[in-house]
Design an enzyme around this catalytic site. Structure first.
Site, PDB file in Angstrom:
ATOM      1  N   GLY A   1       9.208  41.708  12.980  1.00 53.03           N
ATOM      2  CA  GLY A   1       9.724  41.642  14.329  1.00 53.03           C
ATOM      3  C   GLY A   1      10.039  40.224  14.784  1.00 53.03           C
ATOM      4  O   GLY A   1      10.846  40.031  15.694  1.00 53.03           O
TER       5      GLY A   1
ATOM      6  N   GLY B   1      10.971  37.600  12.590  1.00 50.43           N
ATOM      7  CA  GLY B   1      11.897  36.880  11.731  1.00 50.43           C
ATOM      8  C   GLY B   1      11.751  37.330  10.293  1.00 50.43           C
ATOM      9  O   GLY B   1      11.208  38.401  10.010  1.00 50.43           O
TER      10      GLY B   1
ATOM     11  N   LYS C   1       8.992  30.921   6.515  1.00 46.69           N
ATOM     12  CA  LYS C   1       9.073  31.949   7.553  1.00 46.69           C
ATOM     13  C   LYS C   1       9.985  31.453   8.673  1.00 46.69           C
ATOM     14  O   LYS C   1       9.761  30.401   9.253  1.00 46.69           O
ATOM     15  CB  LYS C   1       7.688  32.242   8.111  1.00 46.69           C
ATOM     16  CG  LYS C   1       7.686  33.343   9.167  1.00 46.69           C
ATOM     17  CD  LYS C   1       6.259  33.676   9.592  1.00 46.69           C
ATOM     18  CE  LYS C   1       6.242  34.824  10.583  1.00 46.69           C
ATOM     19  NZ  LYS C   1       4.872  35.188  10.984  1.00 46.69           N
TER      20      LYS C   1
ATOM     21  N   ASP D   1      -3.682  42.088  13.704  1.00 43.56           N
ATOM     22  CA  ASP D   1      -2.750  42.869  12.884  1.00 43.56           C
ATOM     23  C   ASP D   1      -3.235  42.904  11.441  1.00 43.56           C
ATOM     24  O   ASP D   1      -2.487  42.636  10.515  1.00 43.56           O
ATOM     25  CB  ASP D   1      -1.344  42.284  12.977  1.00 43.56           C
ATOM     26  CG  ASP D   1      -0.272  43.279  12.513  1.00 43.56           C
ATOM     27  OD1 ASP D   1      -0.558  44.493  12.485  1.00 43.56           O
ATOM     28  OD2 ASP D   1       0.835  42.842  12.174  1.00 43.56           O
TER      29      ASP D   1
END
Length: 676
Positions: free
Chosen positions: A356, A358, A375, A468
């Site tokens: 979400g 990149g 990233k 997460d």
């Protein structure tokens, strides 16, 4: 034009009245906008919601040595005229912190003649005010209140305040541990955060200055003003200062180091009235100045608005770049062209993943001879998420975290550079039917992830919740050691602000199957919700199945419910990935693996307990996976998830039938279920 004349008339009537009284400056809440309102000189800067008079970092002590800086209000004040001297009052909160045994050197509240730069060689005992060449010269034209933390040959001790006039050799000093006056204040205790509120009152009529101080251990609280001043002295500012002077702060360090911070600042200054007998209003009105002034004002306002609109677009970029360069412990800054070459211009064939925020690209930095994962961040949300991720990970150091090598910011392109994990993510190995992951590597993965999560929760200087945790965010290095990564949703817990909405994230961040049930109600991330995600990962590792079972297994859609059913019926060995057992049967060690696997399955269920308070803590989990503690007792029937806010008779049950794993939109479970 009539309106303009009325405005000018009222303005002039105010300015030419008997006394314009006072001018107030209140910097009660320091934030990034303060950079436009103050003048920063020398080594001073703004960070951590404070004026940093000398650099703000403890990761590189040598960088803090021999520094000096000033922060000044860039507006001059008329402080005397003829026989009239202006009165002023100022209060501020300071924090002087040093990690070593000896502090150095100190800071001052100062009235200066100009906005010129800090003098050369004004570090050490010169407090950012003078140097060995000009110290003591009447041309210096400054008056300062010093807060001294280091004893120079001309100082009485290393913990005092003093009144300085054109020199760092104080005209009067007061020790801060003085039984006579009832004070016992330590400006900078070793490695302890102490905050002081200081009040400085100057009476221009009586030519008298009084200084008060009170200490407290919280930067946010307000403390009462003491009844007895620390220092009182006669002082005629008109003898030493220019008529038009500036207010501010200065500080320095020497061979020893400390941080010199101002956290709040209030200043009230009396405005000197105009000369009596001069009809300023009449002269200007007769000359038609109001029209001219207003016309100039309108033109300047239009120009300013246009320039401001342009600068506003640039300011966010400048602030972001400044924030990146001043983050404590910041790693290497890479050139964009080098990363572009390493990833073959970010070719899709080198893309390792996409999320979400990149994409991630693999590449090789030929100059350094290392493989990296780069990233990138999408422009629409890059600034907030980029900084939130970088603020968390730039100082993280642990063997089971993916190492951050550096960053890059160029033409609104934001990138993080990590060490490339050659064996990719854990999920690709768990669910690979051709080459199943061996048991030793699975078990070592659990050990590594538990160690990393324990570091984030208990060993890092701020408690960090990952938010997460899942198999795709666990990377494997060349030796198949687990490295926890992807901190895009991670947050440091600050004053219990763990809410997603408080942190600027709407909705429910995370991944279905890994989110703890209480999060649907509280909208908060906690260490307990991280433990829940860890428990799901443990079950994935042992079972070789994803948390959401597609297709369903024995009528269950969630892996947790299926394993708990097998545990209740005494068939928990059936949950172990058969591919692992097949490998072990060939090596005649399947019994040993079965015992280890059953321990991990029970631990996974304990961590996935529906009630957060029943889950084990990370320090116990580390002991369990290292076989130094037994697994806690796990109820054979999966407990019901009960939300304290639920109405009587509408308790939220976790069932064991088909579809029981998916919560409703409000986080509750369906009631039309039957136990197995």
């Amino acid at each position: 034009m009539v309106v303009f004349l009325i405005v000018i008339f009222l303005l002039l009537n105010f300015l030419s009245g008997p006394l314009a009284e006072q001018r107030n400056f209140i910097f009660q809440s320091l934030n990034q906008t303060i950079r436009d309102e103050l003048s920063f000189k020398g080594d001073s800067t703004f960070s951590r919601e404070a004026l940093q008079l000398t650099p703000d970092t403890l990761n590189n002590p040598s960088f803090l040595q021999n520094k000096s800086g000033r922060v000044i209000i860039p507006q001059k004040f008329r402080l005397w005229k003829n026989n009239h001297v202006a009165s002023f009052h100022s209060s501020f909160v300071i924090n002087i912190f040093h990690p070593a045994n000896i502090a150095a050197e100190g800071m001052t509240f100062v009235i200066l003649p100009s906005l010129t730069q800090v003098p050369d060689n004004s570090h050490g005992g010169f407090l950012g005010l003078t140097n060995s060449t000009i110290d003591g010269s009447p041309d210096n034209r400054f008056v300062a209140v010093e807060f001294d933390t280091f004893k120079q040959p001309y100082d009485p001790d290393d913990n005092h305040i003093g009144l300085n006039i054109n020199s760092v050799n104080s005209t009067i000093t007061r020790p801060l541990t003085n039984d006579t006056y009832g004070y016992n204040l330590i400006l900078s205790p070793t490695n302890v955060d102490v905050f002081f509120t200081v009040w400085i009152d100057y009476d221009g009529t009586r030519r008298k200055i009084q200084i008060y101080m009170a200490n407290h251990d919280n930067r946010s609280i307000t403390v009462p003003k003491p009844s007895i001043p620390v220092l009182t002295s006669q002082l005629d500012l008109s003898k030493y200062l220019l008529q038009d002077s500036y207010f501010g702060f200065s500080a320095s360090t020497g061979d020893n180091i400390q941080l010199n911070c101002v956290l709040r600042w209030n200043l009230t200054v009396e405005i000197i009235p105009p000369e009596p007998g001069v009809d300023v209003k009449g002269l200007l009105l007769k000359a038609g100045v109001p029209c001219l002034v207003m016309s100039i004002f309108v033109i300047m306002w239009l120009i300013w608005s246009y320039v401001r609109a342009i600068r506003k677009k640039q300011r966010s970029e400048e602030q972001l770049e400044f924030a990146l360069k001043t983050l404590p412990g910041m790693p290497k800054e890479y050139a964009f062209k080098d990363l572009k070459i390493a990833t073959c211009n970010f070719d899709d064939r080198n893309q390792l993943g996409k999320g979400g925020f990149g994409s991630v690209y693999g590449g090789r930095l030929s100059k350094e001879g290392i493989d990296v994962a780069v990233k990138t961040f999408l422009r629409d949300n890059c600034q907030g998420d980029f900084l939130s991720e970088l603020t968390i990970i730039n100082r993280l150091r642990h063997r089971n975290l993916v190492p951050l090598l550096g960053w890059c910011y160029k033409n609104k392109n934001l990138l993080l550079v990590y060490e490339l994990m050659p064996n990719g993510s854990l999920d690709k190995h768990l669910f690979n039917t051709e080459t199943p992951l061996a048991w030793e590597r699975r078990y070592n993965t659990v050990v590594g992830v538990s160690s990393a999560l324990h570091y984030l929760h208990n060993e890092y200087d701020n408690t960090v919740v990952h938010r997460d945790l899942k198999a795709s965010n666990i990377m494997l290095d060349s030796m198949f050691n687990a490295r926890l990564g992807d901190f895009g949703l991670a947050r440091a817990i600050d004053n219990e602000k763990t809410s997603y909405t408080e942190q600027g994230h709407g909705g429910m961040p995370g991944t279905v199957g890994y989110i703890a049930p209480e999060c649907f109600h509280t909208q908060k991330a906690t260490r307990e919700s991280d433990v829940y995600g860890f428990g799901v990962v443990v079950l994935e590792v042992v079972c070789g199945r994803k948390p959401v079972l597609i297709p369903e297994v024995d009528g269950f859609r969630l892996l947790i419910d299926w394993v708990w059913m097998l545990y209740r019926e005494g068939r928990i060995p059936e949950a172990v990935d058969e591919r692992v057992l097949d490998i072990r049967e060939e090596e005649e060690e399947s019994g040993y693996v079965g015992n280890e696997a059953e321990r991990l399955l029970r631990l996974g269920l304990a961590c996935s307990h529906p009630m957060a308070e029943e889950r084990p803590k990370m320090h116990d989990i580390v002991q369990i996976v290292n076989k130094k503690m037994p697994v806690p007792d796990v109820p054979h029937f999966k407990p019901a998830f009960i939300w304290p806010g639920s109405s009587p008779g509408l308790l939220n049950f976790s069932s064991y039938s088909s579809g029981s794993g998916y919560p409703n939109s409000d986080g509750t479970r369906s009631l039309n279920t039957r136990p197995r």
